[in-house]
Each structure stands twice: as structure tokens, then as C-alpha cells.
Write an enzyme that holds these catalytic residues in place. Structure first.
Site, PDB file in Angstrom:
ATOM      1  N   ASP A  14       0.807  -1.212   0.000  1.00  0.00           N
ATOM      2  CA  ASP A  14       0.000   0.000   0.000  1.00  0.00           C
ATOM      3  C   ASP A  14       0.848   1.274   0.000  1.00  0.00           C
ATOM      4  O   ASP A  14       0.565   2.209  -0.739  1.00  0.00           O
ATOM      5  CB  ASP A  14      -0.955   0.008   1.196  1.00  0.00           C
ATOM      6  CG  ASP A  14      -2.138  -0.944   0.981  1.00  0.00           C
ATOM      7  OD1 ASP A  14      -2.452  -1.245  -0.182  1.00  0.00           O
ATOM      8  OD2 ASP A  14      -2.732  -1.373   1.980  1.00  0.00           O
ATOM      9  N   ARG A  94       1.722   4.414  16.741  1.00  0.00           N
ATOM     10  CA  ARG A  94       1.206   5.466  15.839  1.00  0.00           C
ATOM     11  C   ARG A  94       1.509   6.889  16.301  1.00  0.00           C
ATOM     12  O   ARG A  94       1.929   7.717  15.493  1.00  0.00           O
ATOM     13  CB  ARG A  94      -0.301   5.292  15.598  1.00  0.00           C
ATOM     14  CG  ARG A  94      -0.717   3.909  15.077  1.00  0.00           C
ATOM     15  CD  ARG A  94       0.114   3.410  13.947  1.00  0.00           C
ATOM     16  NE  ARG A  94      -0.337   2.120  13.429  1.00  0.00           N
ATOM     17  CZ  ARG A  94       0.467   1.251  12.820  1.00  0.00           C
ATOM     18  NH1 ARG A  94       1.748   1.507  12.676  1.00  0.00           N
ATOM     19  NH2 ARG A  94      -0.013   0.115  12.365  1.00  0.00           N
ATOM     20  N   SER A 174      -2.382  -9.447   7.379  1.00  0.00           N
ATOM     21  CA  SER A 174      -1.933  -8.074   7.585  1.00  0.00           C
ATOM     22  C   SER A 174      -1.234  -8.045   8.932  1.00  0.00           C
ATOM     23  O   SER A 174      -1.834  -8.349   9.964  1.00  0.00           O
ATOM     24  CB  SER A 174      -3.142  -7.131   7.584  1.00  0.00           C
ATOM     25  OG  SER A 174      -2.745  -5.861   8.065  1.00  0.00           O
TER      26      SER A 174
HETATM   27  N1  ARG Z   1      -6.529  -4.276  15.910  1.00  0.00           N
HETATM   28  C1  ARG Z   1      -5.255  -3.820  16.362  1.00  0.00           C
HETATM   29  C2  ARG Z   1      -5.324  -2.376  16.732  1.00  0.00           C
HETATM   30  O1  ARG Z   1      -6.188  -1.699  16.289  1.00  0.00           O
HETATM   31  C3  ARG Z   1      -4.140  -4.142  15.399  1.00  0.00           C
HETATM   32  C4  ARG Z   1      -3.989  -3.269  14.214  1.00  0.00           C
HETATM   33  C5  ARG Z   1      -2.921  -3.828  13.348  1.00  0.00           C
HETATM   34  N2  ARG Z   1      -2.655  -3.015  12.210  1.00  0.00           N
HETATM   35  C6  ARG Z   1      -2.366  -3.540  11.027  1.00  0.00           C
HETATM   36  N3  ARG Z   1      -2.131  -2.678  10.082  1.00  0.00           N
HETATM   37  N4  ARG Z   1      -2.311  -4.816  10.802  1.00  0.00           N
HETATM   38  O2  ARG Z   1      -4.520  -1.901  17.494  1.00  0.00           O
END
Ligand code: ARG
Length: 402
Positions: A14, A94, A174
């Protein structure tokens, strides 16, 4: 100079397509930044790949130490686990990535930041809200949220424009990874009834054949040593992660409530994070005064929700962290963890030079210094209100049946 944009770049499908698309469709000069938060991959080749994809500049920022110190330490202090289980792995990286995007945008005079998140997840919330907190003047561009391509079409786009990607059509999961753990989604895992296939795991693959112990040392709520050896945070987290992972400890398999209203099935591997949280909680049992401990336990889920929801840079998260941090001054000492093949982790001992455990008060043997005569009057007054209620209303009113 054209209008510049700083993209959070991972080298995956992406963000690779994003480099090209942002330039071709929106006319941006793209600066690609890969922030190292302990993904475990070699990020060295990424800048070259980003440049080959059309970026005007690209680099890697090693933020591991900063991630551990500024984000993981306060999260550990808050024993932060979303919905009581998930130690917030992806949610925690993040805010730091955004901080570096914004700093880079300032350095290069960029007008926007960009990320590769889709419109269905939590990560877009975290990127966007953090950006608006730190730099409300910057535009936020999320191409994967708007380009409307399926995964197949995105691969087609990369092939058509000869973008250097290593992704295959078979890559099904992912995955997001950092020092605090690993998040795995998609593929077969989208059926919540299906057990996770063995190939989704990398950090909890059992290798140890015998039980062993690890002693974790804390100072003021911060882990500082393993088995008496003082270690920097990044090393310490890596080592305990490997140790706890070697018995298969640290897996989570859960259906979780995303901020955007979708329930999703998530698999996590967080041996180090969950081992440190278990040790920290135990040491707090010894070092925190009772009322402080109970109040803190009420706030911890709030901290986790704020971090999960992308409110890291918010007045409430700061206020909760200020409370939590004020409780950590005397959370110092050592905790014995026993790890057993099959994924077992138990706390089997703890000691603290500033702990509130007082043997002469707790003991039932001759060393006892507790003033037994004080107990009877205290307990009588403690129960006086209930005694009065019972006499006048409780029993007479049939509160406990006839
Ligand atoms: N569900 C988890 C969260 O929101 C994991 C997110 C993982 N992100 C990803 N791009 N695979 O913190």
C-alpha cells in the site's frame, strides 16, 4: 519547489503504491519516512526502494529508544491492556510515527502528511487524530482510504507501473510489529471459529524444553534489569520477549471492538509486554498503598481506551498519565517469573526495599508486633452502621428472606 508531503512508509504494497499515486494523481513531491519502532526487519534498504518508486527523498528514523522511553514506559506503568487483554501494540507506535512525520514535514517545509491506512481500521484514527493534535495546519492524505482499489487492483497498479514490490498475491495476513509485540489480521483469521494456523506465529514459537525463571528488576515503575544485569530498555524488552516467547507464552486470540464500530478477530503475540505487565502488576501489589492501588486500577482501562482510540496527545491521556506516574515513585524491587513450556508464566516471588509488606505485621508467629487489642473496637465501629440497619430494617424488613 512543488508542494511536498511526508509519507509514513513501510515498503509494503500500500505505501509503495501510495508513493507513486500521490505523485501521479495528486502532484505531490513525496518524502518517504520509515520509523523504526522495533519491527525487527532490516529497514536499511527501504530508502532506496522508495526513491525507485518515485519519492524525492527517503530515510529511516531509528525511534526504538524513544518509543520505549516515552510510550512503552508510561503504558507499562498503566498496565495498559485494551478490553482487559491486548497490550496496545499497534496503537502505541502510531503517535510516535506521527511525531516524526510532523517533525520531518517542518524540516522540509511540507504541507501535508500521508499514511497507508484503509478506512476500516483503528490506525487511520490514530494517525489522523495525532496529526491534528500536533500540527492542525497540515493536510492529511490517506490514499488507501480514497483510491477505491481492491487488493488485487492495488497489485495490478504496482505491476503496471513497475513498482519494486516483493509482495505476492498469496500473502494473506496483515501484520504490524514493534518492540511491544505483533498484530496479525486477515486471511483465514477472518473466521473467528477457525483456530490460528501455526504459520501466523513468529515470536511465540516454543523452543524451550524445561521450565526456567527470570528475575525482572524495576526502579520507579521502569524495568531496569533481568537476572540482576542492568539493561537499556530496548535490550531488556527484546530479551524478555525472546525468553517468554520461547515457552510459547504471550499469545492472544480475541474478537475486539474497533473504534470505528467493527468487531474484528485479532491474533497477537506479545510475550515481553505481557510478562512485564504481569511482573509490574505484582510489584505494585507490594509497593502501592491500598487506596492508591484501587483508584489506579479504576483508571487503567481508561488509559487503554484513550491510547487505543488515538487520543495519546489529549488532555485526558496526559492527566491520567500524570496520576499514574505519581504512583510509580516507589514501585521498585524485583519479581521472579517462572516460565514453563506450554505457555505458562507465573509470578513466584517478589521483593522490594521500599515495599509496604511488613513481616512483623503480617506474621502469625512469635515475631508478631500487631496490636491485637486494637482490632475488636475497630471492627465493631466498622460494622456499626450495618448492625444498626440490621436491627431496625434489615432483618425486620426481610432483606435476606424470612
Ligand atoms: N486491531 C489492532 C489495533 O487496532 C491491530 C492493528 C494492526 N494493524 C495492522 N495494520 N495490521 O490496534
Amino acid at each position: 519547489m512543488g508542494k511536498r508531503l511526508v509519507l509514513a512508509y513501510s515498503g509494503g504494497l500500500d505505501t509503495s503504491v501510495a508513493v507513486h499515486w500521490l505523485k501521479a494523481e495528486l502532484g505531490y513531491e513525496v518524502i518517504a519516512v520509515a520509523v523504526d519502532v522495533g519491527q525487527g526487519d532490516d529497514l536499511g534498504p527501504l530508502p532506496e526502494r522508495a526513491l525507485a518508486t518515485g519519492a524525492i527523498d527517503a530515510f529511516v528514523i531509528d525511534a526504538r529508544e524513544e518509543f520505549a522511553r516515552d510510550i512503552l514506559v508510561p503504558s507499562l506503568a498503566a498496565n495498559a491492556r485494551y478490553e482487559g487483554r491486548y497490550p496496545l501494540v499497534s496503537a502505541l507506535s502510531r503517535p510516535l510515527i506521527v511525531k516524526h512525520l510532523v517533525e520531518t514535514a517542518r524540516r522540509f517545509g511540507a504541507v501535508a502528511v500521508a499514511h497507508g491506512c484503509t478506512g476500516k481500521g483503528n490506525d487511520q484514527v490514530r494517525f489522523d487524530v495525532a496529526t491534528r493534535a500536533l500540527a492542525p495546519d497540515l493536510d492529511i492524505v490517506a490514499p488507501a482510504r480514497t483510491w477505491g482499489m481492491t487488493r488485487e487492483e492495488t497489485i495490478g497498479y504496482a505491476e503496471k507501473h513497475r513498482l519494486p514490490i516483493t509482495i505476492s498475491r498469496e500473502r494473506i495476513y496483515s501484520i504490524d510489529e514493534n518492540l511491544w509485540g505483533r498484530s496479525i489480521e486477515c486471511g483465514i483469521l477472518e473466521d473467528p471459529w477457525e483456530a490460528p494456523p501455526a504459520d501466523v506465529f513468529t515470536r511465540t514459537v516454543p523452543s524451550a524444553t524445561e521450565a526456567f525463571e527470570v528475575v525482572v528488576g524495576f526502579e520507579a515503575g521502569v524495568p531496569v534489569s533481568l537476572d540482576g544485569e542492568r539493561l537499556g530498555l530496548v535490550d531488556l524488552i527484546g530479551r524478555i520477549d525472546a525468553a517468554a516467547g520461547s515457552v510459547g507464552f504471550g499469545r492472544l486470540d480475541m474478537v475486539e471492538g474497533r473504534r470505528v464500530g467493527i468487531k474484528s478477530r485479532e491474533v497477537y503475540e506479545c510475550p515481553g509486554a505481557l510478562a512485564l505487565i504481569a511482573a509490574h502488576i505484582d510489584l505494585e501489589g507490594m509497593c502501592l498503598e491500598r487506596d492508591v492501588a484501587h483508584e489506579k486500577a479504576r483508571l487503567e482501562p481508561r488509559f487503554a481506551e484513550l491510547a487505543y482510540d488515538g487520543h495519546w496527545y489529549s488532555p485526558l491521556r496526559h492527566a491520567v498519565s500524570a496520576f499514574v506516574s505519581s504512583t510509580q515513585r516507589h514501585v521498585s524491587g524485583e519479581v521472579r517469573l517462572r516460565l514453563t513450556p506450554g505457555g505458562g508464566l507465573e509470578v513466584v516471588g517478589r521483593r522490594s526495599p521500599v515495599g509496604l509488606y511488613d513481616h512483623s505485621l503480617a506474621t502469625y508467629d512469635a515475631a508478631d508486633t500487631f496490636r491485637h487489642g486494637d482490632a475488636e473496637g475497630f471492627v465493631r465501629l466498622f460494622g456499626l452502621g450495618i448492625e444498626t440497619w440490621a436491627a431496625r430494617q434489615g432483618m425486620a424488613g426481610g432483606a435476606f428472606g424470612s
